[in-house]
Scaffold this active site. Structure first.
Site, short mmCIF file in Angstrom:
data_model
loop_
_atom_site.label_atom_id
_atom_site.label_comp_id
_atom_site.label_asym_id
_atom_site.label_seq_id
_atom_site.Cartn_x
_atom_site.Cartn_y
_atom_site.Cartn_z
N SER A 1 1.05 -1.10 -0.08
CA SER A 1 -0.10 0.11 -0.13
C SER A 1 1.14 1.05 0.07
CB SER A 1 -0.56 0.18 1.27
OG SER A 1 -1.48 0.86 1.21
N TYR B 1 -2.16 -0.59 10.33
CA TYR B 1 -2.27 -0.55 9.67
C TYR B 1 -1.25 -1.17 8.10
CZ TYR B 1 -4.08 -1.27 4.06
OH TYR B 1 -4.15 -1.94 2.86
P1 NAP Z 1 -11.41 -6.17 0.13
O1 NAP Z 1 -12.80 -5.63 -0.92
O2 NAP Z 1 -12.13 -6.33 1.52
O3 NAP Z 1 -11.36 -7.88 -0.56
C1 NAP Z 1 -10.21 -8.47 0.78
C2 NAP Z 1 -10.59 -9.90 0.68
O4 NAP Z 1 -9.25 -10.96 1.49
C3 NAP Z 1 -12.02 -10.73 1.31
O5 NAP Z 1 -12.75 -11.10 0.16
C4 NAP Z 1 -11.61 -10.51 2.03
O6 NAP Z 1 -13.05 -11.38 2.38
C5 NAP Z 1 -10.37 -11.55 1.97
N1 NAP Z 1 -9.91 -11.87 3.60
C6 NAP Z 1 -9.45 -11.49 4.76
N2 NAP Z 1 -8.87 -11.93 5.97
C7 NAP Z 1 -8.72 -13.22 4.88
C8 NAP Z 1 -7.90 -14.13 5.57
N3 NAP Z 1 -7.98 -14.20 6.87
N4 NAP Z 1 -7.62 -14.89 4.77
C9 NAP Z 1 -8.12 -15.25 3.67
N5 NAP Z 1 -9.01 -13.73 3.24
C10 NAP Z 1 -9.37 -13.42 3.89
O7 NAP Z 1 -10.12 -5.98 0.04
P2 NAP Z 1 -9.56 -4.69 -1.15
O8 NAP Z 1 -9.66 -3.41 -1.30
O9 NAP Z 1 -9.69 -5.17 -2.52
O10 NAP Z 1 -7.61 -4.94 -0.82
C11 NAP Z 1 -6.89 -6.15 -0.87
C12 NAP Z 1 -6.01 -5.66 -1.11
O11 NAP Z 1 -5.09 -5.13 -1.34
C13 NAP Z 1 -5.23 -6.03 1.28
O12 NAP Z 1 -4.51 -6.21 0.92
C14 NAP Z 1 -5.31 -4.04 1.32
O13 NAP Z 1 -4.64 -3.70 2.27
C15 NAP Z 1 -4.63 -3.64 -0.13
N6 NAP Z 1 -4.74 -2.19 -0.25
C16 NAP Z 1 -5.71 -1.70 -0.67
C17 NAP Z 1 -5.59 -0.26 -0.94
C18 NAP Z 1 -8.17 0.13 -1.54
O14 NAP Z 1 -7.93 1.03 -1.15
N7 NAP Z 1 -8.49 -1.15 -1.43
C19 NAP Z 1 -5.31 0.37 -1.04
C20 NAP Z 1 -4.23 -0.08 -1.16
C21 NAP Z 1 -3.36 -0.91 -0.57
P3 NAP Z 1 -13.90 -10.98 3.95
O15 NAP Z 1 -14.69 -10.29 2.63
O16 NAP Z 1 -14.24 -11.97 4.54
O17 NAP Z 1 -12.99 -10.12 5.14
#
Ligand code: NAP
Length: 255
Positions: free
Chosen positions: A146, A159
């Protein structure tokens, strides 16, 4: 000659593949010919993504796993290998965040859960991926960090600490395994329109919401397809000379 971005013959495993960035990436790399393992703790949504891929003629399977549990990750990689052979590319994407809160008021349990999923989860997945890649003569580990892993992130310190840790794992492993033909890179998005971010936006006041949305010079959130596109390029052999680096996709935030 193969077309640009072709991912045929790649076995790509994506954690957190049921939602947001992971789901968009699974759909895109499958459309370019990859065999995809969609892994997540959310079985229902993960299976729905696999159904979408297969309906379009792609090849994918869902494997449930909790990345914070070492045994679960070992089982995931064993099942992935049984399905499509050794993993060529792993995208360590599963992650959680926490409610923006002054650091001294954050519960220790919230800190520890962020470490368990975002940092230990990446650690467990990297180890299993590297074991298969060493046996197979190489591969590519891509960690989703991130912008909060590259600079300060007030009110999301727990985080941010985990994402800085992911950057450390990425750089150290890249140097350690370069000779073994294993590349290790990171992707660092700023705020992207996903369920994770929608959830944060819904729980902050309007001033904070606007500040988050307009936190970069483009004055907008990123879209999942804008991250998936970069990840698909990284998954391809076109990125073959890149290791130990991060692709920053932030609308100019860190410029
Ligand atoms: P998201 O839509 O919440 O998707 C994350 C997925 O990971 C969800 O399906 C979640 O399941 C699953 N998950 C959570 N904990 C888990 C575990 N212990 N084992 C297996 N699966 C698990 O998030 P996203 O925004 O796409 O983020 C994806 C990645 O990008 C993350 O690492 C996040 O930190 C990073 N990121 C995101 C952003 C942003 O702005 N969106 C920015 C920078 C970095 P549940 O729904 O059941 O929790």
């Amino acid at each position: 000659m193969k077309s640009v971005g072709n991912l045929e013959n790649k076995h790509i495993l994506i954690t957190g593949g049921a939602s947001g960035i992971g789901a968009a990436t699974a759909l895109l790399v499958a459309s370019r010919g990859a065999k995809v393992v969609v892994s997540d703790q959310n079985r229902q949504q993960g299976e729905a993504i696999v159904e979408q891929i297969c309906a379009k003629g792609g090849v994918a399977t869902f494997i449930a796993a909790d990345v914070s549990d070492s045994d679960s990750v070992i089982a995931l990689f064993a099942q992935a290998k049984a399905a499509y052979g050794p993993v060529n590319v792993t995208i360590n994407n599963a992650g959680i965040d926490h409610k923006p809160t002054p650091m001294h008021l954050v519960d220790d349990a919230v800190f520890h859960r962020n470490v368990a999923v975002n940092l230990a989860g990446v650690w467990y997945c990297m180890k299993q991926a590297i074991i298969q890649m060493l046996d197979n003569g190489g591969g590519h580990v891509i960690n989703i960090a991130s912008v909060a892993g590259l600079h300060s992130a007030p009110t999301i310190a727990a985080y941010s600490a985990t994402k800085h840790g992911v950057m450390g794992l990425t750089k150290s492993a890249a140097v350690e395994y370069a000779k073994a033909n294993i590349r290790v890179n990171a992707v660092c998005p700023s705020f992207i329109r996903t369920p994770m971010v929608e959830n944060v936006l819904a729980n902050v006041d309007e001033r904070v919401r606007n500040a988050m949305i307009k936190a970069n010079p483009m004055k907008r959130l990123g879209e999942v397809e804008e991250i998936a596109g970069a990840l698909a390029w990284l998954c391809s052999d076109e990125s073959s000379f890149m290791t130990g680096q991060s692709v920053v996709l932030d609308g100019g935030m860190l410029a």
